[in-house]
Motif scaffolding. Structure first.
Motif, PDB file in Angstrom:
ATOM      1  N   SER A  10       0.824  -1.207   0.000  1.00 51.54           N
ATOM      2  CA  SER A  10       0.000   0.000   0.000  1.00 51.54           C
ATOM      3  C   SER A  10       0.862   1.263   0.000  1.00 51.54           C
ATOM      4  O   SER A  10       0.577   2.228  -0.720  1.00 51.54           O
ATOM      5  CB  SER A  10      -0.934  -0.006   1.216  1.00 51.54           C
ATOM      6  OG  SER A  10      -0.188  -0.120   2.419  1.00 51.54           O
ATOM      7  N   ASP A 307      -8.586  -0.657  -4.112  1.00 51.17           N
ATOM      8  CA  ASP A 307      -9.087  -0.856  -2.749  1.00 51.17           C
ATOM      9  C   ASP A 307      -7.955  -0.736  -1.733  1.00 51.17           C
ATOM     10  O   ASP A 307      -8.132  -0.160  -0.647  1.00 51.17           O
ATOM     11  CB  ASP A 307      -9.750  -2.237  -2.633  1.00 51.17           C
ATOM     12  CG  ASP A 307     -11.049  -2.328  -3.421  1.00 51.17           C
ATOM     13  OD1 ASP A 307     -11.600  -1.264  -3.746  1.00 51.17           O
ATOM     14  OD2 ASP A 307     -11.502  -3.450  -3.699  1.00 51.17           O
ATOM     15  N   VAL A 308      -6.766  -1.291  -2.084  1.00 53.17           N
ATOM     16  CA  VAL A 308      -5.613  -1.195  -1.186  1.00 53.17           C
ATOM     17  C   VAL A 308      -5.208   0.256  -1.001  1.00 53.17           C
ATOM     18  O   VAL A 308      -4.942   0.725   0.123  1.00 53.17           O
ATOM     19  CB  VAL A 308      -4.422  -2.017  -1.750  1.00 53.17           C
ATOM     20  CG1 VAL A 308      -3.152  -1.735  -0.960  1.00 53.17           C
ATOM     21  CG2 VAL A 308      -4.739  -3.497  -1.703  1.00 53.17           C
ATOM     22  N   LYS A 310      -7.075   2.948  -1.470  1.00 51.90           N
ATOM     23  CA  LYS A 310      -8.127   3.669  -0.748  1.00 51.90           C
ATOM     24  C   LYS A 310      -8.016   3.442   0.752  1.00 51.90           C
ATOM     25  O   LYS A 310      -8.148   4.371   1.556  1.00 51.90           O
ATOM     26  CB  LYS A 310      -9.494   3.205  -1.252  1.00 51.90           C
ATOM     27  CG  LYS A 310     -10.666   3.933  -0.603  1.00 51.90           C
ATOM     28  CD  LYS A 310     -11.984   3.450  -1.175  1.00 51.90           C
ATOM     29  CE  LYS A 310     -13.160   4.160  -0.514  1.00 51.90           C
ATOM     30  NZ  LYS A 310     -14.459   3.659  -1.042  1.00 51.90           N
ATOM     31  N   LYS A 311      -7.730   2.189   1.137  1.00 54.83           N
ATOM     32  CA  LYS A 311      -7.578   1.864   2.549  1.00 54.83           C
ATOM     33  C   LYS A 311      -6.383   2.593   3.144  1.00 54.83           C
ATOM     34  O   LYS A 311      -6.429   3.111   4.265  1.00 54.83           O
ATOM     35  CB  LYS A 311      -7.421   0.353   2.708  1.00 54.83           C
ATOM     36  CG  LYS A 311      -7.327  -0.108   4.148  1.00 54.83           C
ATOM     37  CD  LYS A 311      -7.232  -1.627   4.217  1.00 54.83           C
ATOM     38  CE  LYS A 311      -7.114  -2.099   5.661  1.00 54.83           C
ATOM     39  NZ  LYS A 311      -7.002  -3.580   5.746  1.00 54.83           N
ATOM     40  N   PHE A 312      -5.286   2.642   2.372  1.00 50.16           N
ATOM     41  CA  PHE A 312      -4.083   3.330   2.839  1.00 50.16           C
ATOM     42  C   PHE A 312      -4.346   4.824   3.017  1.00 50.16           C
ATOM     43  O   PHE A 312      -3.895   5.437   3.987  1.00 50.16           O
ATOM     44  CB  PHE A 312      -2.941   3.102   1.848  1.00 50.16           C
ATOM     45  CG  PHE A 312      -1.663   3.798   2.233  1.00 50.16           C
ATOM     46  CD1 PHE A 312      -0.835   3.266   3.205  1.00 50.16           C
ATOM     47  CD2 PHE A 312      -1.303   4.996   1.625  1.00 50.16           C
ATOM     48  CE1 PHE A 312       0.343   3.900   3.561  1.00 50.16           C
ATOM     49  CE2 PHE A 312      -0.139   5.639   1.984  1.00 50.16           C
ATOM     50  CZ  PHE A 312       0.697   5.087   2.956  1.00 50.16           C
ATOM     51  N   GLU A 314      -7.172   6.226   3.712  1.00 51.91           N
ATOM     52  CA  GLU A 314      -8.009   6.431   4.895  1.00 51.91           C
ATOM     53  C   GLU A 314      -7.190   6.322   6.176  1.00 51.91           C
ATOM     54  O   GLU A 314      -7.480   7.011   7.165  1.00 51.91           O
ATOM     55  CB  GLU A 314      -9.136   5.390   4.897  1.00 51.91           C
ATOM     56  CG  GLU A 314     -10.154   5.592   3.778  1.00 51.91           C
ATOM     57  CD  GLU A 314     -11.161   4.461   3.710  1.00 51.91           C
ATOM     58  OE1 GLU A 314     -10.934   3.434   4.411  1.00 51.91           O
ATOM     59  OE2 GLU A 314     -12.162   4.587   2.973  1.00 51.91           O
ATOM     60  N   GLN A 315      -6.160   5.467   6.157  1.00 51.31           N
ATOM     61  CA  GLN A 315      -5.315   5.293   7.335  1.00 51.31           C
ATOM     62  C   GLN A 315      -4.321   6.433   7.516  1.00 51.31           C
ATOM     63  O   GLN A 315      -3.799   6.636   8.604  1.00 51.31           O
ATOM     64  CB  GLN A 315      -4.566   3.961   7.239  1.00 51.31           C
ATOM     65  CG  GLN A 315      -5.482   2.736   7.309  1.00 51.31           C
ATOM     66  CD  GLN A 315      -4.720   1.440   7.053  1.00 51.31           C
ATOM     67  OE1 GLN A 315      -3.574   1.465   6.599  1.00 51.31           O
ATOM     68  NE2 GLN A 315      -5.361   0.308   7.330  1.00 51.31           N
TER      69      GLN A 315
END
Length: 327
Positions: A10, A307-308, A310-312, A314-315
């Motif tokens: 990510s 998706d990976v 996007k998750k990163f 958000e984190q």
């Protein structure tokens, strides 16, 4: 090395998105970091860093090549199994069509009734004459296929058993995915004696030093990188053309060929339920990715990467992603 090779995916993906020059620029940034912030190039013995770089790159290059070959092999096996299913269904259909008729012996009573019916029909034919003949002709004309009256269908050939056409110098068949061309040769040859040139919309096939057997514009676009040819037994040339548009049937191989009636094509569709679980999953994934590409949408792998990322994001809301390019 980390036991989880995807642990930093990510973060690296986020970095890659910010390098407009692609992998080359990303590598330049990483190597620059090693030169400026570490003793990677100067801390070891002379030439040690070169050995490390070489071994690391070759190790991962080998893994990438093995994975690519594995995917290619799985696709070939899936295609082979699909063809076997199609051939099996075709054989079953032919067996049904050519099933020998059975002979039933009539009893004396049934024979007498049949003879009486025949005599009755003869009497009616004698009494009515041409009127019944005209009526029968009208019925026959009513049952004639409408396509015979369609001017667009006049002059078109009936497809062969492979939904293609048998011509004087070659034979071609097709599925929705590909076109198969077979060219019988009049002499034993080697692959280097042949000239086969496959372009996106043009095909040339022939023997070197002689006029081309085929030299014309294809009926539709093909994928050059997925199209292949092979010489079988020195006397038969087999060419496989992968279609770009997998939703249409070809009316001819090249535009100079006589056209077949695509209305009369009656393919035997493959049933995914006949495949084993692993092959079925692979085929369904390929079909899904193909539909996504045709609609301009991301494939399953591209969706996973998004998706990976996007998750990163958000984190790590503190990071600036305004210049990222999402491909």
């Amino acid at each position: 090395m980390s036991t989880d090779p995807e642990k930093f995916d990510s973060m690296l993906l986020a970095m890659a998105q910010q390098h407009e020059g692609g992998v080359k620029d990303l590598l330049d940034t990483i190597v620059s970091f090693l030169a400026r912030k570490t003793d990677f190039f100067t801390g070891g013995q002379a030439g040690e860093w070169e050995t490390i770089v070489k071994n690391t790159f070759y190790t991962h290059a080998k893994k990438a090549e093995e994975e690519a070959n594995k995917i290619k092999k799985e696709k070939q096996e899936a295609d082979k199994r699909l063809k076997e299913i199609q051939q099996k269904k075709e054989q079953e259909r032919l067996a049904r069509d050519f099933e020998p008729a059975t002979v039933k012996e009539l009893t004396d009573q049934e024979a007498a009734e049949l003879q009486a019916n025949i005599e009755e029909v003869k009497k009616k034919e004698t009494g009515t004459g041409s009127g019944d003949a005209a009526a029968a002709a009208d019925v026959e004309m009513a049952d004639a296929p409408e396509e015979e009256d369609d001017p667009k269908e006049k002059g078109k050939l009936k497809p062969n058993s492979g939904n293609g056409c048998d011509l004087e110098n070659y034979r071609w068949t097709q599925t929705l995915e590909e076109v198969e061309l077979r060219v019988p040769l009049r002499q034993v040859l080697r692959p280097r004696d042949l000239s086969v040139i496959i372009n996106k919309r043009h095909l040339k096939v022939g023997i070197k030093g002689q006029p081309f057997i085929i030299d014309g514009e294809l009926d539709a676009d093909v994928k050059i990188e997925e199209s292949t040819w092979v010489l079988q037994d020195g006397r038969n040339l087999l060419v496989n053309l992968e279609k770009v548009n997998k939703m249409n049937w070809w009316g001819r191989l090249v535009t100079t060929d006589p056209e077949i009636s695509t209305r009369k094509i009656n393919p035997e569709p493959s049933n995914l339920s006949d495949l084993d679980g692993e092959t079925r999953g692979l085929v369904e994934k390929m079909m899904y990715d193909q539909r996504q590409k045709e609609m301009g949408l991301p494939t399953s792998e591209e969706q996973k990467k998004q998706d990976v990322l996007k998750k990163f994001m958000e984190q790590h809301p503190e990071m600036d992603f305004s210049k990222c390019k999402f491909n």
